[in-house]
Design a protein around this motif. Structure first.
Motif, short mmCIF file in Angstrom:
data_model
loop_
_atom_site.label_atom_id
_atom_site.label_comp_id
_atom_site.label_asym_id
_atom_site.label_seq_id
_atom_site.Cartn_x
_atom_site.Cartn_y
_atom_site.Cartn_z
N LEU A 122 -24.40 18.31 -40.92
CA LEU A 122 -23.98 18.33 -42.45
C LEU A 122 -23.72 17.10 -43.08
N ALA A 123 -23.92 15.96 -42.33
CA ALA A 123 -23.76 14.72 -42.84
C ALA A 123 -24.83 14.58 -43.94
N GLY A 124 -26.06 14.90 -43.61
CA GLY A 124 -27.24 14.51 -44.64
C GLY A 124 -27.41 16.02 -45.64
N SER A 125 -28.39 15.80 -46.37
CA SER A 125 -28.64 17.07 -47.29
C SER A 125 -29.61 17.80 -46.49
N LEU A 126 -29.36 19.00 -46.59
CA LEU A 126 -30.07 19.99 -45.79
C LEU A 126 -31.19 20.79 -46.57
N THR A 127 -32.19 20.96 -46.06
CA THR A 127 -33.17 22.03 -46.73
C THR A 127 -32.84 23.45 -46.50
N SER A 128 -33.36 24.29 -47.39
CA SER A 128 -32.94 25.49 -47.35
C SER A 128 -33.28 26.17 -45.78
N GLN A 129 -34.52 25.61 -45.36
CA GLN A 129 -34.86 26.00 -44.03
C GLN A 129 -33.76 25.41 -42.92
N GLU A 130 -33.48 24.49 -43.20
CA GLU A 130 -32.41 23.87 -42.14
C GLU A 130 -30.87 24.56 -42.25
N ILE A 131 -30.72 25.19 -43.48
CA ILE A 131 -29.46 25.80 -43.66
C ILE A 131 -29.49 27.00 -42.97
N ALA A 132 -30.73 27.48 -43.40
CA ALA A 132 -31.02 29.15 -42.56
C ALA A 132 -30.94 28.86 -40.93
N GLN A 133 -31.49 27.91 -40.46
CA GLN A 133 -31.48 27.63 -39.00
C GLN A 133 -30.04 27.41 -38.64
N THR A 134 -29.22 26.63 -39.27
CA THR A 134 -27.72 26.59 -38.65
C THR A 134 -26.97 27.98 -38.76
N PHE A 135 -27.03 28.66 -39.93
CA PHE A 135 -26.74 29.88 -39.96
C PHE A 135 -26.94 30.84 -38.74
N GLU A 136 -28.32 30.70 -38.52
CA GLU A 136 -28.80 31.56 -37.47
C GLU A 136 -28.40 31.12 -36.00
N ALA A 137 -28.12 29.72 -35.84
CA ALA A 137 -27.60 29.47 -34.82
C ALA A 137 -26.29 29.87 -34.36
#
Lengths: 216, 393
Positions: free
Chosen positions: A30-45
């Motif tokens: 969460l330190a950097g700016s996340l792409t939509s895909q990365e946010i989705a992957q974090t939620f999925e994790a």
């Protein structure tokens, strides 16, 4: 910059309920700016990790202490992640109206289910405790949820659940929602009396039931 | 032959004590944990009863007169509201105030003690409780002098009136009905005490993960107070009957290895020390205790009654040589079922659990809400136990 191993590690740290590690990975992600895909992957994790916790709870490896601890940890991480969201970034599987029924002011079980449902990509409308039947009805009219979850700790809540189902029926909304009841006093006997669609005395199983309904 | 009250009370206490000693009495004993349910059964609200003790006593006597159990479960969960009002007690929600007038008392999970407070609790729990916790939990005691002192005096006076009134009723029940009161004295095992009153349920579950050593040390620091509370509230010299009531709350939410580390040391010491001093304990075992059966089996034989919410038959089989097992009838059946269905369940449990003694038929929960049991079901099962539960030894 994220790497695919971050998400794998996040899931397994959550499954192990390793608070330090979860926070460390979350801080890094969460330190950097996340792409939509990365946010989705974090939620999925997170979703997958909480699902692992739920499975371990259901097999008896974890107890409620572990479930509560895991939900407390993601309760801290989720708002930070949500802050990164742009509208439409997260695909929600369904909406749940949740509340402890009239006469009962206990909220631990309901809150736990709320966090687990949120982690499982449900939108949760939490009505709080001591919720009268008409407030459930109003919330269904306003939010049009797929599922209504009613919680109660005391046997007193059984009558209130029954009255709430009746009020939903009288408002002509019964066929529009699935009703799940949960809590310590809930048994098949009670389920039959109340006229709910499903019952549970186990938060993780309750979330599984909601998920199954949405898959149908 | 009609027995006089003195004969009746002796017979009832002997029946209970024999089964606790793991011998077969004349028949299986039966009692019900009738708590706030007694209000609706007598046509009162809970709110009326918690302010008017004569109504509470009348409600108790209706149960004694109509159900005719082997011992009367005192109304431990029907706390005197004037005492709570006088001191401004926050944690309990009382019928007719924030709750429906028919509601049992409810407990809202709060954490007046912060995680950082552990060192001060551990250093001197008595000081910490009186000086730091009471003003937060009993708000009138937190007000400036003389309001705090007046509130304390009013609370003490109200509590004294309650104890005197109920003490008189207990004596009357023995003399008039030959009905013994089952419980005297109450305490919380240390971890429950800290969790229930100071750290909250959720707070405590987080503490065992985030500051485990503090929890262990706090339970140790709390131990002498928990033991003293049991003995002081019992009143009078130690006796094997009535029993000391120990409601256990947090254990079944802990992994057995966490139970062993955090809960068991001071809990087992409490039971052992009470047994050594000449007391017997009734453990109120909510939820599923099967994972902890091996621990319960280590408690002193002949000194402990376990009132099980779940798995009564399994408990009798696994640890019935050590613990006197009580329970068997679910409130869902007692409240929703027919007398025939209830009797069928009672028969099943008696068949499985009665042999050898060490068994008491009871409900799986304290009866709190109006629909927790139909009176006719309690009457039918009690009568059935008297006929069917006879030992032919």
């Amino acid at each position: 910059m994220t790497s695919p191993t971050d998400f794998v590690q996040l899931r397994s740290a959550l499954a192990d309920i390793d608070e330090t590690k979860v926070k460390e990975i979350a801080d890094r992600l969460l330190a950097g700016s996340l792409t939509s895909q990365e946010i989705a992957q974090t939620f999925e994790a997170i979703q997958a990790g909480m699902n692992d916790v739920g499975q371990k709870y259901q097999t008896g490896e974890y107890y409620l202490a572990e479930m509560m601890f895991a939900s407390d940890i993601i309760g801290q991480v989720m708002p930070r992640l949500t802050a990164h969201l742009k509208s439409g970034d997260r695909k929600l599987v369904g909406r749940v109206v949740l509340g402890t029924v009239q006469g009962d002011v206990h909220d631990i079980g309901k809150n736990l289910v709320g966090v687990l449902l949120t982690a499982a990509a449900f939108e949760v409308i939490d009505l709080g405790t001591d919720v009268p039947p008409e407030r459930f009805v109003q919330a269904i009219q306003k939010h049009q949820p797929a599922i209504v979850g009613m919680s109660g700790l005391l046997t007193l809540s059984i009558e209130a659940m029954k009255a709430t189902v009746e009020a939903i029926q009288a408002a002509g909304l019964r066929h529009k929602v699935k009703i799940l009841i949960g809590g310590n006093p809930i048994t098949p006997h009670v389920h039959e009396l109340v006229g709910s669609d499903a019952w549970t005395d186990n938060a993780a199983r309750g979330v599984d039931l909601c998920r199954q309904w949405m898959e149908k | 032959m009609v027995k006089n009250p003195e004969q009746l009370i002796q017979e009832r206490v002997r029946r209970l004590s024999t089964t606790l000693a793991h011998k077969e009495p004349d028949r299986v004993p039966v009692f019900w944990g009738t708590e706030t349910w007694i209000a609706s059964n007598a046509g009162f609200t809970v709110q009326e009863m918690v302010y008017d003790y004569q109504k509470m006593i009348r409600a108790c006597e209706k149960v004694i007169e109509t159900i005719d159990e082997d011992g009367y479960w005192p109304p431990l969960g029907i706390w005197p509201a004037p005492v709570f009002d006088a001191v401004g007690h926050i944690p309990y929600q009382i019928a007719g105030e924030t709750l429906d007038s028919h509601s049992a008392f409810q407990w809202v999970d709060r954490s007046p003690m912060a995680p950082e407070d552990y060192p001060r609790f551990i250093a001197d729990p008595m000081r910490f409780i009186f000086e730091e916790m009471m003003p937060k939990r009993d708000v009138e005691l937190g007000k400036p002098w003389p309001r705090n002192s007046v509130a304390l005096a009013k609370g003490a006076l109200a509590f004294g009136m309650y104890l005197t009134t109920m003490g008189g009723a207990f004596a009357k029940w023995a003399q008039v009905y030959g009905m013994p009161v089952l419980l005297a004295g109450i305490s919380d095992p240390p971890m429950d005490f800290i969790s229930d009153h100071y750290r909250g349920f959720k707070g405590m579950l987080m503490d065992i993960k985030r500051r485990p050593d503090d929890v262990v040390a706090a339970c140790e620091a709390m131990y002498p107070l928990a033991l003293r509370m049991a003995m002081a509230s019992f009143g009078g010299p130690p006796a094997p009957f009535p029993w000391v009531f120990l409601p256990l709350h947090i254990p079944t939410y802990l992994r057995p290895k966490d139970f062993e580390r955090f809960y068991w040391p001071t809990f087992s010491r409490l039971v052992n020390d009470l047994a050594t001093a000449g007391y017997n304990c009734l453990l109120f075992l909510e939820n599923d205790w099967e994972p902890y059966f091996p621990y319960l089996a280590q408690l002193p034989k002949g000194h402990v009654i376990g009132l099980f919410e779940k798995k009564v038959i399994e408990a009798k089989k696994a640890i019935g040589d050590t613990i006197c097992v009580a329970g068997g009838l679910g409130c869902d059946l007692l409240g929703l079922g027919t007398p025939e269905e209830c009797i069928a369940q009672a028969k099943k449990v008696i068949d499985a659990c009665a042999p050898g003694g060490g068994f008491i038929l009871s409900a799986d929960k304290a009866l709190l809400s109006p629909h927790d049991a139909k009176p006719e079901n309690l009457i039918a099962v009690t009568q059935f136990v008297k006929e069917y539960g006879v030992y032919h030894g």
